[in-house]
Design a protein around this motif. Structure first.
Motif, PDB file in Angstrom:
ATOM      1  N   ASP A   1      10.180  -2.179  -8.926  1.00  0.00           N
ATOM      2  CA  ASP A   1      11.180  -1.628  -8.301  1.00  0.00           C
ATOM      3  C   ASP A   1      10.935  -0.178  -8.524  1.00  0.00           C
ATOM      4  OD1 ASP A   1      12.352  -4.037  -7.965  1.00  0.00           O
ATOM      5  OD2 ASP A   1      13.616  -4.069  -9.716  1.00  0.00           O
ATOM      6  N   VAL A   2      10.285   0.498  -9.445  1.00  0.00           N
ATOM      7  CA  VAL A   2      10.055   1.859  -9.344  1.00  0.00           C
ATOM      8  C   VAL A   2       9.067   2.279  -8.384  1.00  0.00           C
ATOM      9  CG1 VAL A   2       8.931   3.624 -10.950  1.00  0.00           C
ATOM     10  CG2 VAL A   2      10.548   2.309 -11.991  1.00  0.00           C
ATOM     11  N   TYR A   3       8.087   1.383  -7.858  1.00  0.00           N
ATOM     12  CA  TYR A   3       7.081   1.742  -6.890  1.00  0.00           C
ATOM     13  C   TYR A   3       7.441   1.600  -5.746  1.00  0.00           C
ATOM     14  CZ  TYR A   3       2.936   1.776 -10.258  1.00  0.00           C
ATOM     15  OH  TYR A   3       2.186   2.342 -11.300  1.00  0.00           O
ATOM     16  N   ASP A   4       8.497   0.503  -5.575  1.00  0.00           N
ATOM     17  CA  ASP A   4       9.142   0.309  -4.114  1.00  0.00           C
ATOM     18  C   ASP A   4      10.296   1.542  -3.744  1.00  0.00           C
ATOM     19  OD1 ASP A   4      10.343  -0.635  -1.878  1.00  0.00           O
ATOM     20  OD2 ASP A   4      11.547  -2.021  -2.930  1.00  0.00           O
TER      21      ASP A   4
ATOM     22  N   GLY B   1      12.156  -3.829  -0.718  1.00  0.00           N
ATOM     23  CA  GLY B   1      11.251  -5.099  -1.349  1.00  0.00           C
ATOM     24  C   GLY B   1       9.948  -5.062  -0.988  1.00  0.00           C
ATOM     25  N   LEU B   2       9.352  -4.282  -0.378  1.00  0.00           N
ATOM     26  CA  LEU B   2       7.876  -4.225  -0.371  1.00  0.00           C
ATOM     27  C   LEU B   2       7.298  -2.858  -0.556  1.00  0.00           C
ATOM     28  CD1 LEU B   2       7.928  -5.400   3.403  1.00  0.00           C
ATOM     29  CD2 LEU B   2       7.249  -6.799   1.227  1.00  0.00           C
ATOM     30  N   ILE B   3       5.980  -2.883  -1.113  1.00  0.00           N
ATOM     31  CA  ILE B   3       5.063  -1.780  -1.570  1.00  0.00           C
ATOM     32  C   ILE B   3       3.900  -1.621  -0.626  1.00  0.00           C
ATOM     33  CG2 ILE B   3       3.818  -0.423  -3.159  1.00  0.00           C
ATOM     34  CD1 ILE B   3       5.415  -2.097  -5.438  1.00  0.00           C
ATOM     35  N   ASP B   4       3.980  -0.551   0.081  1.00  0.00           N
ATOM     36  CA  ASP B   4       3.007  -0.212   1.070  1.00  0.00           C
ATOM     37  C   ASP B   4       1.951   0.695   0.802  1.00  0.00           C
ATOM     38  OD1 ASP B   4       3.988   2.369   1.467  1.00  0.00           O
ATOM     39  OD2 ASP B   4       4.968   1.818   3.395  1.00  0.00           O
ATOM     40  N   GLN B   5       0.701   0.956   1.364  1.00  0.00           N
ATOM     41  CA  GLN B   5      -0.255   1.781   0.833  1.00  0.00           C
ATOM     42  C   GLN B   5       0.473   3.247   0.444  1.00  0.00           C
ATOM     43  OE1 GLN B   5      -4.008   1.571   2.813  1.00  0.00           O
ATOM     44  NE2 GLN B   5      -4.757   3.358   1.657  1.00  0.00           N
ATOM     45  N   GLU B   6       1.191   3.841   1.481  1.00  0.00           N
ATOM     46  CA  GLU B   6       1.853   5.199   1.109  1.00  0.00           C
ATOM     47  C   GLU B   6       2.631   5.349  -0.076  1.00  0.00           C
ATOM     48  OE1 GLU B   6       5.073   8.214   3.313  1.00  0.00           O
ATOM     49  OE2 GLU B   6       4.026   6.787   4.584  1.00  0.00           O
ATOM     50  N   GLU B   7       3.400   4.257  -0.419  1.00  0.00           N
ATOM     51  CA  GLU B   7       4.071   3.972  -1.747  1.00  0.00           C
ATOM     52  C   GLU B   7       3.454   4.130  -2.861  1.00  0.00           C
ATOM     53  OE1 GLU B   7       8.469   2.318  -0.531  1.00  0.00           O
ATOM     54  OE2 GLU B   7       6.449   0.769  -0.453  1.00  0.00           O
ATOM     55  N   LEU B   8       2.373   3.116  -2.709  1.00  0.00           N
ATOM     56  CA  LEU B   8       1.313   3.023  -3.930  1.00  0.00           C
ATOM     57  C   LEU B   8       0.559   4.418  -4.021  1.00  0.00           C
ATOM     58  CD1 LEU B   8       0.556   0.727  -5.566  1.00  0.00           C
ATOM     59  CD2 LEU B   8      -1.025  -0.192  -4.044  1.00  0.00           C
ATOM     60  N   THR B   9       0.236   5.047  -3.051  1.00  0.00           N
ATOM     61  CA  THR B   9      -0.570   6.319  -3.304  1.00  0.00           C
ATOM     62  C   THR B   9       0.570   7.277  -4.124  1.00  0.00           C
ATOM     63  OG1 THR B   9      -1.832   5.944  -1.095  1.00  0.00           O
ATOM     64  CG2 THR B   9      -1.683   8.190  -2.046  1.00  0.00           C
TER      65      THR B   9
END
Length: 190
Positions: free
Chosen positions: A111-114, A119-127
């Motif tokens: 939830d923090v990473y999203d 409801g999804l984590i993409d590469q930009e959010e992960l970066t």
């Protein structure tokens, strides 16, 4: 803290609040009351704002820069989206982060990473989250395998089972549970 004009909340926790927090957090009534006393001492108005949230993280990570991470974590802790974190929101999130079972902790981390809350984590959010974690921990080595974009791409490749370039909560939790290195990287408290 130190603001003589801050409004003090004189209300005590109700029996219903304590019972609910005991069930959710598994803290004892005494522990809940101790947490509440500390919370009210630090937040006399009964609400934790972003500025105070960052101050707390600076105490735990004195060599890091917690601002970016705190923005994302604060938004997750503020479950009713009122711009503050109540005692209940704080204690529930803290309890999960510190002593929840692995699935519950990974659910919270997801939830923090999203960042977009879709409801999804993409590469930009992960970066963005990897950069925020590096900043939080005071990690300045961002070359080679530690490059946030490269690291995010590697994690996405590993966790994105259906290869749609997005990580679902299920993919995230299952991937972290099956890979101890990844779990440690994405959830340092594990």
């Amino acid at each position: 803290m130190g603001n003589k004009h801050a409004k003090h909340v004189s209300t005590e926790l109700t029996d219903k609040q304590i019972a609910s927090l005991k069930a959710i957090t598994r803290y004892t009534e005494k522990e809940i009351r101790e947490w509440y006393e500390g919370f009210i001492r630090d937040c006399p108005n009964g609400k934790l704002d972003k500025k105070k949230f960052i101050e707390v993280f600076k105490q735990f990570y004195p060599h890091g820069k917690p601002e970016k991470f705190c923005k994302y974590a604060f938004d997750t802790f503020d479950t009713n989206n009122d711009g503050t974190v109540s005692f209940e929101e704080f204690l529930v999130a803290y309890s999960v982060a510190r002593s929840g079972n692995l699935d519950a902790r990974l659910d919270l981390v997801f939830d923090v990473y999203d960042i977009s809350h879709d409801g999804l984590i993409d590469q930009e959010e992960l970066t963005k989250m990897i950069i925020a974690l590096y900043d939080l921990l005071g990690n300045t080595n961002r070359k080679g395998d530690h490059d946030p974009k490269k690291r995010a791409a590697q994690i996405l490749t590993k966790l994105d089972v259906n290869q749609d370039k997005k990580i679902t909560k299920e993919e995230f939790i299952n991937g972290c549970k099956s890979d101890p290195f990844l779990r440690q990287l994405l959830d340092p408290n594990s």
